[in-house]
Structures are given as structure tokens and as C-alpha cells.
Design an enzyme around this catalytic site. Structure first.
Site, PDB file in Angstrom:
ATOM      1  N   GLY A 239       0.761  -1.249   0.000  1.00 29.91           N
ATOM      2  CA  GLY A 239       0.000   0.000   0.000  1.00 29.91           C
ATOM      3  C   GLY A 239       0.780   1.281   0.000  1.00 29.91           C
ATOM      4  O   GLY A 239       0.197   2.356  -0.178  1.00 29.91           O
ATOM      5  N   ARG A 313      -4.780   2.775 -16.042  1.00 32.60           N
ATOM      6  CA  ARG A 313      -4.928   3.533 -14.789  1.00 32.60           C
ATOM      7  C   ARG A 313      -5.580   4.910 -14.960  1.00 32.60           C
ATOM      8  O   ARG A 313      -6.470   5.262 -14.200  1.00 32.60           O
ATOM      9  CB  ARG A 313      -3.575   3.664 -14.068  1.00 32.60           C
ATOM     10  CG  ARG A 313      -2.944   2.312 -13.713  1.00 32.60           C
ATOM     11  CD  ARG A 313      -1.799   2.444 -12.728  1.00 32.60           C
ATOM     12  NE  ARG A 313      -2.280   2.787 -11.408  1.00 32.60           N
ATOM     13  CZ  ARG A 313      -2.246   3.982 -10.880  1.00 32.60           C
ATOM     14  NH1 ARG A 313      -1.681   4.976 -11.526  1.00 32.60           N
ATOM     15  NH2 ARG A 313      -2.760   4.212  -9.692  1.00 32.60           N
ATOM     16  N   TYR A 317      -9.058   4.915 -12.914  1.00 36.09           N
ATOM     17  CA  TYR A 317      -9.055   5.599 -11.605  1.00 36.09           C
ATOM     18  C   TYR A 317      -8.890   7.107 -11.743  1.00 36.09           C
ATOM     19  O   TYR A 317      -8.626   7.783 -10.749  1.00 36.09           O
ATOM     20  CB  TYR A 317      -7.877   5.107 -10.751  1.00 36.09           C
ATOM     21  CG  TYR A 317      -7.667   3.624 -10.685  1.00 36.09           C
ATOM     22  CD1 TYR A 317      -8.612   2.790 -10.087  1.00 36.09           C
ATOM     23  CD2 TYR A 317      -6.509   3.042 -11.198  1.00 36.09           C
ATOM     24  CE1 TYR A 317      -8.401   1.428 -10.010  1.00 36.09           C
ATOM     25  CE2 TYR A 317      -6.290   1.679 -11.111  1.00 36.09           C
ATOM     26  CZ  TYR A 317      -7.238   0.882 -10.522  1.00 36.09           C
ATOM     27  OH  TYR A 317      -7.015  -0.462 -10.435  1.00 36.09           O
ATOM     28  N   CYS A 343     -11.602   3.104 -29.291  1.00 34.40           N
ATOM     29  CA  CYS A 343     -12.900   3.745 -29.533  1.00 34.40           C
ATOM     30  C   CYS A 343     -13.697   3.936 -28.249  1.00 34.40           C
ATOM     31  O   CYS A 343     -14.766   3.334 -28.078  1.00 34.40           O
ATOM     32  CB  CYS A 343     -13.696   2.900 -30.509  1.00 34.40           C
ATOM     33  SG  CYS A 343     -12.732   2.588 -31.963  1.00 34.40           S
TER      34      CYS A 343
HETATM   35  N1  LLP Z   1      -1.284  -7.118  -0.805  1.00 34.72           N
HETATM   36  C1  LLP Z   1      -2.574  -7.271  -1.145  1.00 34.72           C
HETATM   37  C2  LLP Z   1      -3.397  -8.264  -0.432  1.00 34.72           C
HETATM   38  C3  LLP Z   1      -3.125  -6.477  -2.157  1.00 34.72           C
HETATM   39  O1  LLP Z   1      -4.401  -6.621  -2.488  1.00 34.72           O
HETATM   40  C4  LLP Z   1      -2.295  -5.520  -2.825  1.00 34.72           C
HETATM   41  C5  LLP Z   1      -2.837  -4.690  -3.896  1.00 34.72           C
HETATM   42  C6  LLP Z   1      -0.952  -5.416  -2.439  1.00 34.72           C
HETATM   43  C7  LLP Z   1      -0.482  -6.230  -1.421  1.00 34.72           C
HETATM   44  C8  LLP Z   1      -0.001  -4.476  -3.093  1.00 34.72           C
HETATM   45  O2  LLP Z   1      -0.354  -3.144  -2.909  1.00 34.72           O
HETATM   46  P1  LLP Z   1       0.615  -1.947  -3.371  1.00 34.72           P
HETATM   47  O3  LLP Z   1       1.856  -1.992  -2.501  1.00 34.72           O
HETATM   48  O4  LLP Z   1       0.944  -2.139  -4.797  1.00 34.72           O
HETATM   49  O5  LLP Z   1      -0.209  -0.732  -3.141  1.00 34.72           O
HETATM   50  N2  LLP Z   1      -4.638  -1.524  -9.775  1.00 34.72           N
HETATM   51  C9  LLP Z   1      -4.535  -0.500  -8.752  1.00 34.72           C
HETATM   52  C10 LLP Z   1      -3.947  -1.022  -7.477  1.00 34.72           C
HETATM   53  C11 LLP Z   1      -4.732  -2.185  -6.904  1.00 34.72           C
HETATM   54  C12 LLP Z   1      -4.044  -2.799  -5.733  1.00 34.72           C
HETATM   55  C13 LLP Z   1      -4.678  -4.091  -5.381  1.00 34.72           C
HETATM   56  N3  LLP Z   1      -4.045  -4.756  -4.285  1.00 34.72           N
HETATM   57  C14 LLP Z   1      -3.737   0.673  -9.302  1.00 34.72           C
HETATM   58  O6  LLP Z   1      -3.345   0.627 -10.464  1.00 34.72           O
HETATM   59  O7  LLP Z   1      -3.540   1.658  -8.616  1.00 34.72           O
END
Ligand code: LLP
Length: 413
Positions: A239, A313, A317, A343
Site C-alpha cells: 500500500g 490507470r 481511476y 474507440c
Molecule cells: N497485498 C494485497 C493483499 C493487495 O491486495 C495488494 C494490492 C498489495 C499487497 C499491493 O499493494 P501496493 O503496494 O501495490 O499498493 N490496480 C490498482 C492497485 C490495486 C491494488 C490491489 N491490491 C492501481 O493501479 O492503482
């Protein structure tokens, strides 16, 4: 660190000019800097080295086999959410004692495989999943360590589509139900319930939220220990945000570590982390060629050869990615929407951007596209997926060749 930088009016990835990469491999093209990737991994590993910590890279952020192989060689483990991600991680040389399997709905096939392999942890999100794990482990007579993922009901400031720590979302087990779910496997011969997990969301820029989650989980872990559950591991998920926009300051990995470790210090719990974006986000860019420009009354469009199928993205978002010309030029500026050929009105990479007289044939690159770029790409509009290259110094390796048109219907009958 060099990473992506400007030299004599032209952008480079490490020692290689982006323009040269476009000439050799065509566009759209994903380009990764090994130096940036390595630096991020090392920062994670070094910042947590004083505490027993497993850094399990969230494979979903970018699962190109060559990228995974590097990340595992640097010493990270893997957080996977499907059999596909699990097999990719194994193929790329991950060590099984550093694999955690997250996800809100795992199939029997996935659980079976994870249990057979004996990965470090199955992060469980419901009682039905725990029942199934119990059954499979009994059939196979095989031990498996599980963590229960808590939904801590923490409201983080991020895009609602990527906030996962609130009761309204499908994730985890509400903390008040934890004990009754844990009872399912209390004292079980094969299923060792010894961890708590959470993941409060993605692209989080405030360390306070992580600290709060860490405190909640540590308190809960002590409480569960008192009730006779042998908790020894806490997984805080991923996160950590990165800076996508000039002026936006992301917390450093070192400060992130400090704020978590001050909660964990003097506790008996092993720490697990699952960073994705903060490992690969800044390591990749998407290179694209301007196909042409046009004006509709007072709206100006720059149409490029990359699109929402390559990087979804911005459209999904309304995420902001900086868009930069590969060659700096002094020319009158225009306010323009940088859009792809797909399109859909939502097919944009950036709206109302200031560019110096964009013109056909020029190259632009989209920054911070290393995470959730290729892994969320698709073949929409029957567009072949991009090629990917990894740059290390002056060495360039193609790590995914461009898909051919014939490959688009490869699996069809
Ligand atoms: N652990 C779990 C259980 C997760 O669901 C996620 C991301 C992570 C770790 C890794 O999170 P990070 O460190 O990358 O924030 N597609 C979206 C992001 C979706 C994240 C989903 N889960 C975007 O492009 O911003």
C-alpha cells in the site's frame, strides 16, 4: 542514481537513449530500469534488516518473469493471489518459505497446490475458505500455516476503488468475527493458525494509516495469544504510495519502516510486508509515438499509439501520470488531451496537459508506469500487447516480445 534522466536535451534510461529504444523496438514500449528496481528492493530490505521481516513483493503489480527473477535475486519473497501468479513466482525462482497467498476467493485447485508446495502462509479471508483448507490438509495429511486477514475498518485517503480496509469492502474478516472463525482450526493437527494479516489499501501517502493498522494488529495478536492462539506473525500487506505528480511527496521507504518498526519493536511477532507499487512503479515508463494532433473548436488532442489497453490507470481511476516529451524543444505550448486510438471517450492517458507544439512522429513517455501497467493491459480493440525491455547500464534485454496480430486469436477455435 541515474534511472530515467535528461542528458543534452534527450531522455535516457540509464545509459540508453529512449529514442534509440523506439527505433530498435518500436512503440508503444514498456521500458524498465534495473537500477531503480534494485534500489527500491534494497531500500526495503535494508530498512527492515534490523527486525525479523519477510518482504513479499506483490506479484500483481508487475509479473514479467524477468522482473520477478531480479526481485527474487535481490532477496524478496512473493505475495500471490492466483495460481497463475504462484506459478510465475515459482518459475522465476522464488523461495517457497517467502511466499504468501492472499485473495478473497481461492479455488480448491489453488489451495491444493499451495498446500502441496508448503508455502509460508495462506492468508485466509473467510470461514468457508478455512473449512476448505482444513479438508484439503486432512486429505493430504500436510501441514499448512495460515494467517487470518482482518478487515480493520480503517478509512485511508486514496481512490475508493483501491481502498480495501473498510467494512463496506469485500476484504478480510471483521475483527469482531476473528475469534469465531479461528475456532474452526483451533488445535487442528494440520492447519496452524499463527498469523494475522491486513491490507488497508493502495497508493497510501500517510504513514499514520500504516501505524494505526500496525497497532490494531499487534493489539489483536496479543489478545488472540491470551486466548490460546499461537500467533507469531503479522502481515501488514502493501500500500505504500509513490509520487505520480510533481510536487506530490511520497513517504520514503525508510520513514515507512521507521513508523512500522516503532510499533513492532519489543513484540514477539515476525513482520511480513507485501509492497507492489513502491517496488516497481517508478522503475518503468511507457514510451509512445504521437500519431497526429487535431483541434475541435477550443479542445486540442494529441493522439498517440499507446492506449487504455496498454495503461488503464488514467481511465479506470482518473490516475495522473506525468507525460514527458523524449526530446525537449523550445516551441509554443498548447493545452492538450493525450489520447489513444481506442474507440472510447475514456481512452486518455492525460487530460489538459501542457506540451510544446506536439507533432506527428515525436516521442512521449508516460512516467511511473512500472506497476499495474502491463499486468492490467488487455487486447481490447484487438490491439496486440506491447513489448517490454529491461535496461541495465548500456545493456538492453527484451523481456517480452511484442505480440503479433496472429497471436491475438491463438486460443480461438
Ligand atoms: N497485498 C494485497 C493483499 C493487495 O491486495 C495488494 C494490492 C498489495 C499487497 C499491493 O499493494 P501496493 O503496494 O501495490 O499498493 N490496480 C490498482 C492497485 C490495486 C491494488 C490491489 N491490491 C492501481 O493501479 O492503482
Amino acid at each position: 542514481m541515474q534511472g530515467f534522466h535528461l542528458k543534452n536535451g534527450s531522455f535516457y534510461c540509464e545509459s540508453v537513449e529512449l529514442e534509440e529504444l523506439a527505433k530498435e523496438f518500436g512503440t508503444p514500449l514498456y521500458i524498465y530500469s534495473e537500477e531503480v528496481l534494485k534500489n527500491n528492493c534494497q531500500q526495503f530490505l535494508n530498512s527492515f534488516s534490523a527486525y525479523p521481516t519477510k518482504i513479499c513483493y506483490a506479484v500483481k503489480a508487475n509479473y514479467n518473469l524477468s522482473i520477478l527473477k531480479k526481485i527474487f535475486q535481490f532477496g524478496m519473497g512473493a505475495d500471490v493471489v492466483s495460481i497463475g501468479e504462484l506459478e510465475r513466482a515459482i518459475k522465476s525462482g522464488v523461495s517457497l518459505d517467502k511466499v504468501v497467498f492472499s485473495g478473497v476467493g481461492k479455488t480448491k485447485e489453488e489451495l491444493d497446490r499451495a498446500i502441496s508446495l508448503g508455502i509460508a502462509s495462506l492468508n485466509v479471508e473467510s470461514s468457508f475458505e478455512l473449512e476448505l483448507i482444513k479438508q484439503i490438509s486432512e486429505q493430504k495429511k500436510q501441514n499448512i500455516s495460515v494467517a487470518l486477514r482482518i478487515n480493520p475498518n480503517i478509512d485511508v485517503k486514496t481512490n475508493p476503488y483501491i481502498a480495501t480496509g473498510l467494512y463496506e469492502t469485500k476484504f478480510g474478516i471483521p475483527d469482531e468475527d476473528l475469534e469465531s472463525v479461528a475456532e474452526i482450526v483451533k488445535g487442528h493437527r494440520f492447519v496452524q493458525f499463527e498469523g494475522l494479516a491486513c491490507h488497508i489499501g493502495s497508493q497510501i501517502m500517510e504513514l499514520k494509516s500504516f501505524e494505526l493498522a500496525a497497532k490494531r494488529l499487534v493489539d489483536l495478536a496479543y489478545r488472540m495469544k491470551e486466548r490460546g492462539f499461537p500467533i507469531r506473525r503479522i502481515d501488514l500487506g502493501g500500500g505504500l504510495g509513490i509520487s505520480y505528480q510533481q510536487g506530490q511527496i511520497a513517504p520514503s521507504i525508510r520513514n515507512y519502516a521507521e513508523s512500522i518498526l516503532k510499533v513492532f519493536r519489543d513484540t514477539p511477532f515476525e513482520l511480513v510486508l507485501e509492497p507492489g507499487r513502491s517496488v516497481v512503479g517508478a522503475a518503468g515508463v511507457l514510451l509512445t509515438t504521437i500519431l497526429g494532433t487535431k483541434k475541435h473548436k477550443n479542445r486540442h488532442f494529441t493522439i498517440v499509439d499507446a492506449a487504455m489497453n496498454d495503461l488503464i490507470r488514467p481511465c479506470l481511476y482518473e490516475a495522473y501520470h506525468e507525460i514527458v516529451p523524449v526530446k525537449a524543444k523550445a516551441a509554443p505550448e498548447v493545452i492538450t488531451d493525450v489520447v489513444g486510438p481506442v474507440c472510447e471517450t475514456g481512452d486518455f492517458l492525460g487530460l489538459s496537459r501542457t506540451l510544446a507544439s506536439p507533432s506527428s512522429g515525436e516521442l512521449l513517455f508516460i512516467k511511473n508506469a512500472g506497476a499495474y501497467g502491463t499486468t492490467m493491459s488487455s487486447n481490447y480493440n484487438a490491439r496486440p500487447r506491447c513489448a517490454e525491455v529491461l535496461v541495465s547500464g548500456n545493456e538492453v534485454t527484451v523481456i517480452r516480445r511484442r505480440e503479433s496480430v496472429a497471436e491475438l486469436w491463438h486460443h480461438e477455435i
